[in-house]
Scaffold this motif. Structure first.
Motif, mmCIF file in Angstrom:
data_model
loop_
_atom_site.group_PDB
_atom_site.id
_atom_site.type_symbol
_atom_site.label_atom_id
_atom_site.label_comp_id
_atom_site.label_asym_id
_atom_site.label_seq_id
_atom_site.Cartn_x
_atom_site.Cartn_y
_atom_site.Cartn_z
ATOM 1 N N LEU A 143 16.101 -6.976 30.041
ATOM 2 C CA LEU A 143 14.734 -7.109 29.501
ATOM 3 C C LEU A 143 14.335 -8.577 29.359
ATOM 4 N N GLN A 144 13.111 -8.885 29.805
ATOM 5 C CA GLN A 144 12.588 -10.246 29.638
ATOM 6 C C GLN A 144 11.835 -10.355 28.310
ATOM 7 N N VAL A 145 11.231 -9.225 27.968
ATOM 8 C CA VAL A 145 10.424 -9.195 26.728
ATOM 9 C C VAL A 145 10.906 -8.012 25.892
ATOM 10 N N ASN A 146 10.931 -8.225 24.559
ATOM 11 C CA ASN A 146 11.322 -7.127 23.650
ATOM 12 C C ASN A 146 10.179 -6.114 23.580
ATOM 13 N N PRO A 147 10.378 -4.887 24.065
ATOM 14 C CA PRO A 147 9.274 -3.914 24.089
ATOM 15 C C PRO A 147 9.137 -3.142 22.771
ATOM 16 N N LEU A 148 10.100 -3.318 21.902
ATOM 17 C CA LEU A 148 10.075 -2.490 20.685
ATOM 18 C C LEU A 148 9.162 -3.101 19.627
ATOM 19 N N PRO A 149 8.426 -2.248 18.915
ATOM 20 C CA PRO A 149 7.528 -2.753 17.877
ATOM 21 C C PRO A 149 8.284 -2.939 16.556
ATOM 22 N N ALA A 150 7.708 -3.758 15.689
ATOM 23 C CA ALA A 150 8.231 -3.836 14.318
ATOM 24 C C ALA A 150 7.802 -2.560 13.597
ATOM 25 N N SER A 151 8.504 -2.223 12.561
ATOM 26 C CA SER A 151 8.149 -0.977 11.851
ATOM 27 C C SER A 151 8.478 -1.067 10.366
ATOM 28 N N LEU A 152 7.871 -0.121 9.633
ATOM 29 C CA LEU A 152 8.207 0.044 8.214
ATOM 30 C C LEU A 152 8.837 1.431 8.063
ATOM 31 N N GLU A 153 10.087 1.460 7.597
ATOM 32 C CA GLU A 153 10.753 2.747 7.378
ATOM 33 C C GLU A 153 10.502 3.165 5.922
ATOM 34 N N VAL A 154 9.806 4.298 5.782
ATOM 35 C CA VAL A 154 9.362 4.730 4.449
ATOM 36 C C VAL A 154 10.301 5.834 3.943
ATOM 37 N N GLU A 155 11.031 5.503 2.877
ATOM 38 C CA GLU A 155 11.930 6.501 2.279
ATOM 39 C C GLU A 155 11.164 7.250 1.184
ATOM 40 N N VAL A 160 0.841 -1.208 0.000
ATOM 41 C CA VAL A 160 0.000 0.000 0.000
ATOM 42 C C VAL A 160 0.874 1.256 0.000
ATOM 43 N N LEU A 161 1.887 1.217 0.854
ATOM 44 C CA LEU A 161 2.768 2.403 0.959
ATOM 45 C C LEU A 161 3.594 2.609 -0.323
ATOM 46 N N LEU A 162 4.046 1.508 -0.904
ATOM 47 C CA LEU A 162 4.889 1.605 -2.108
ATOM 48 C C LEU A 162 4.121 2.169 -3.308
ATOM 49 N N GLU A 163 2.793 2.021 -3.263
ATOM 50 C CA GLU A 163 1.992 2.538 -4.377
ATOM 51 C C GLU A 163 1.881 4.060 -4.359
ATOM 52 N N LEU A 164 2.211 4.666 -3.221
ATOM 53 C CA LEU A 164 2.128 6.139 -3.134
ATOM 54 C C LEU A 164 3.240 6.763 -3.972
ATOM 55 N N GLU A 165 2.889 7.851 -4.708
ATOM 56 C CA GLU A 165 3.897 8.466 -5.592
ATOM 57 C C GLU A 165 5.045 9.107 -4.807
ATOM 58 N N GLU A 166 4.779 9.454 -3.549
ATOM 59 C CA GLU A 166 5.810 10.113 -2.738
ATOM 60 C C GLU A 166 6.871 9.131 -2.244
ATOM 61 N N VAL A 167 6.537 7.839 -2.304
ATOM 62 C CA VAL A 167 7.392 6.835 -1.652
ATOM 63 C C VAL A 167 8.390 6.227 -2.637
ATOM 64 N N ARG A 168 9.672 6.238 -2.218
ATOM 65 C CA ARG A 168 10.705 5.636 -3.067
ATOM 66 C C ARG A 168 10.965 4.170 -2.643
ATOM 67 N N ALA A 169 11.019 3.914 -1.343
ATOM 68 C CA ALA A 169 11.307 2.548 -0.874
ATOM 69 C C ALA A 169 10.709 2.345 0.525
ATOM 70 N N VAL A 170 10.432 1.118 0.840
ATOM 71 C CA VAL A 170 9.921 0.779 2.174
ATOM 72 C C VAL A 170 10.780 -0.376 2.700
#
Lengths: 284, 228
Positions: free
Chosen positions: A110-122, A74-84
């Motif tokens: 840390l017992q549990v990883n608190p960080l979320p997964a993410s998509l970095e949009v260039e 979905v993000l890659l289809e945007l004209e503003e987006v070069r890479a995800v």
């Protein structure tokens, strides 16, 4: 052919005058050249900073890999987006540990990883402005699989403002420097033609057409401008090398800029000749 | 060939250089234009050459009218008129050959013709041996002869000469006058401004126009016409 022969003969007859004219042109364009190098390097620095402008979409913890791929599409289809680029929770923790070494104790406990997964949009180069960044961030935020979005809005605003101020400043200064260079070139060429005003009058008195008289002078003005432009390119490169070796590394300006400067020197020389000759053509 | 009709020329604020001057120089005619310094001789020649325009009246030369010929078109007239300037007006730093050839180059004549005609003219004025010398290194008389050669190299219909013998000794003056007489015999019109009355007296066969303070006070042509 006559015009070229005469132009070369005139340069040979008064080499000192030609050298002085070319030197004046060169010094005027040298200032423009140095300004060009500074402007180009500022532009490069801002572009490098701008390349860091990106939107980070944090993915919900319960989202499956297929859903992440769908969001990426979905993000890659945007004209503003070069890479995800997908950053898993594990990768995020690894990066955090590497970049935030002083909190190693905290991470190792840390017992549990608190960080979320993410998509970095260039973003595409033309869309690294506040409006485009906000639009992409808004679209990502509204997606059901996105928990949150970060894009450093204030920082993007400030960078954009800096870019605009820089563009306006360089345009004004560039025009001012170019105008001064044009005036100096015009003066240099006019001095050279003033020394030969009698010649112009004699040409007219023996029946030369205005075009016939004008052509060698235009060619001479053009050649003087080109010679001055090339000399200016050499001077600018020498100054660049000195700064590069003794002060700090810089980027050299593109060849098109140099070609543009040399051609501008020729064009100014030609134009100045045309104006100066026209004046003396009116006298007899 | 040359016709001035009630020509007046003013140079503000200096005043009037010519006052209602009229004369007609026919094809093939030779006339001396005499008068003291400041009488208007050079102004008359410049008006015929259209280097200046009359304040009133009309100048016609080789079919060109001062009222109808624009500055852009004046070259057409000047290719038909050879002008020997009092102050020579040669191109400095160039040889005698280059100066003479230049008057042909501007017409776009073929290079071979330019060289042969230039050498012929320089030989006619007795400058073959100095042809490759820069004009700055020539004597006043030699420069005068280069200027004459340049004026004649185009085979002009009319020759205007402003004190052409002013810098020459008797022998050279005779040589130049012989050259002018040859041109006259070939049908060229000549208007020669001079204050050398001895030269005028030596050639009673030619018409005399005398100017005094910008007025035409004597015209031997008109006297003859009146007598006839």
């Amino acid at each position: 052919m006559y015009a070229l022969r005469e132009a070369i003969a005139a340069i040979r007859r008064a080499p000192l005058l030609t050298i002085l004219s070319a030197a004046m042109v060169a010094l005027a364009l040298f200032v423009v050249g140095v300004f060009g190098v500074v402007t180009y390097n500022l532009h490069q620095a801002l572009t490098q900073i701008e390349e860091r402008v990106e939107v980070v979409a944090y993915v919900r913890d319960d989202v499956l890999e297929d859903q992440v791929r769908e969001l990426e599409g979905v993000l890659l289809e945007l004209e503003e987006v070069r890479a995800v680029r997908f950053v898993s929770r594990e990768d995020a923790l690894l990066t955090a540990r590497e970049t935030l070494g002083e909190f190693e104790d905290l991470f190792s406990g840390l017992q549990v990883n608190p960080l979320p997964a993410s998509l970095e949009v260039e973003l595409q180069p033309g869309f690294r402005n506040p409006e485009a960044v906000a639009r992409v961030a808004g679209l990502a935020r509204r997606h059901p699989n996105v928990e949150d979005v970060a894009y450093g809005g204030d920082w993007v605003d400030r960078l954009h403002l800096l870019r605009q101020v820089g563009a306006i400043g360089t345009a004004i200064l560039g025009m001012a420097f170019s105008l001064v260079a044009a005036l100096i070139i015009a003066t240099a060429v006019r001095i050279a033609i003033f020394a030969r005003r009698d010649e112009i009058q004699v040409m007219r008195l023996v029946g030369a057409t205005n075009g016939f008289i004008r052509r060698p002078f235009l060619l001479e003005g053009f050649l003087t401008g080109i010679a001055g432009g090339l000399l200016a390119a050499g001077l600018t490169y020498s100054a660049y090398l000195v700064v590069y070796r003794l002060v700090f590394p810089l980027d050299w300006i593109p060849m098109e800029w140099i070609a543009g400067g040399v051609i501008a020197g020729g064009a100014f020389g030609l134009l100045a000749s045309a104006v100066a000759v026209r004046r003396y053509l009116r006298e007899v | 060939m040359i016709k001035l009709t009630k020509v007046t020329k003013e140079f503000p604020p200096r005043g009037r250089a010519l006052s209602e001057v009229s004369f007609h120089l026919r094809k093939g005619e030779f006339a001396f234009l005499t008068g003291h310094s400041g009488s208007g001789k050079t102004t008359t020649l410049r008006l015929v050459h259209m280097a200046d325009r009359p304040t009133s009246g009309e100048v016609r030369a080789c079919g060109f009218s001062s009222e109808l010929t624009s500055d852009r078109e004046v070259w057409k007239l000047r290719r038909r008129v050879g002008y020997v300037f009092q102050e020579f007006r040669l191109l400095p730093g160039r040889t005698a050959t280059e100066n003479v050839a230049f008057a042909l180059e501007v017409t776009g004549a073929p290079r071979r013709d330019i060289l042969s005609r230039t050498h012929r003219l320089l030989a006619q004025v007795g400058l073959s041996s100095s042809s490759s010398m820069p004009v700055d290194e020539l004597s006043g008389g030699e420069r005068q002869r280069v200027a004459i050669a340049r004026a004649l190299v185009n085979d002009p219909l009319v020759v205007l000469a402003d004190e052409p013998t002013g810098n020459l000794d008797d022998r050279a003056t005779r040589g130049i006058m012989e050259l002018f007489q040859e041109l006259h015999a070939r049908g060229t019109s000549l208007l020669v401004a001079t204050h050398d009355l001895e030269l005028v007296r030596r050639h009673p066969e030619f018409r005399v126009l005398e100017l005094d303070e910008g007025r035409l006070v004597y015209d031997s042509g008109a006297v003859e016409e009146g007598a006839a």
